[in-house]
Design a protein around this motif. Sequence first.
Motif, short mmCIF file in Angstrom:
data_model
loop_
_atom_site.label_atom_id
_atom_site.label_comp_id
_atom_site.label_asym_id
_atom_site.label_seq_id
_atom_site.Cartn_x
_atom_site.Cartn_y
_atom_site.Cartn_z
N PRO A 7 0.83 -1.20 0.00
CA PRO A 7 0.00 0.00 0.00
C PRO A 7 0.87 1.25 0.00
O PRO A 7 2.06 1.19 0.33
CB PRO A 7 -0.78 -0.12 1.31
CG PRO A 7 0.09 -0.97 2.19
CD PRO A 7 0.81 -1.91 1.27
N ALA A 223 -4.03 -7.07 6.57
CA ALA A 223 -2.69 -6.81 6.03
C ALA A 223 -1.82 -8.05 6.10
O ALA A 223 -0.79 -8.14 5.42
CB ALA A 223 -2.03 -5.67 6.79
N ARG A 248 0.19 -0.93 6.85
CA ARG A 248 -0.94 -0.03 6.58
C ARG A 248 -1.16 0.94 7.72
O ARG A 248 -0.91 0.60 8.86
CB ARG A 248 -2.22 -0.86 6.35
CG ARG A 248 -2.12 -1.84 5.17
CD ARG A 248 -3.42 -2.56 4.98
NE ARG A 248 -3.33 -3.56 3.92
CZ ARG A 248 -4.32 -4.37 3.57
NH1 ARG A 248 -5.47 -4.29 4.22
NH2 ARG A 248 -4.15 -5.26 2.62
#
Length: 248
Positions: A7, A223, A248
């Motif tokens: 991400p 995650a 994240r």
Amino acid sequence: MSEPTPPEHNPERPSDASQDYDVARGPDGESLLPPVVGILGAGRAGTAFARALLAAGFAVDICSTRPPKALRHHLKIYAPGATAVDAEEVPARTRQHPRGIVILAVPQEELDELDPALVDGCVLIDATNTWQDELLPPWLQAAVDEQLPTSLAIAGRFSGARVVKALNHVAHTEFDAAAARDMPLDQRRALGVAGDDDAARGLVMALISAMGFDPVSLGPLAAGRVLEPEGPVFNRPVRRADLLPYAR
């Protein structure tokens, strides 16, 4: 399964997730970890975890499908010092501590054999992996079919526990050699930790540090998908810098 992509990095989020790690210490700096850790599963992974915990000074209660009397000989060879118990007894001693920890290390195809209420009130470390040749329980197969992280399904199944994904992306054959309690954190192999409960995630990070690894918070439970087989860090000797892009 397609490989997850990291991400976008959030510069406002501390890169070392120290706020999670500090949750595992009290106001006077004392450890909040339980003196006893339970392990569900006495296979190669479960006994590798047990050896690392015993070396770090924890007591270990562990079970398998065989009765405790039959398991004792196995433990004398593969996890000397661990206590063989029935599955119902695995969480008993660790639950006496306000922050009891149980490691889930049974094959996923056998998860239906466990009573989910067994670990109610505990922090449950999901150290399981999905292998293509396993016949999974329907509730878990549904998550796989939808390409969801399996830990989300496990958290739904064991809803009375606080589930944290960790310990699954190091091969059991490498675990003993990889644990380096005498080394500084930045020189240790890094292990990812994912969980929706901040305090539970911090507790597991402290446990992983005590076992000899560098814990890295990845954030929420979802995650943890990067830690699964075919993920970008699975069974690779990663350091903190390798894991941080996936946080994240």
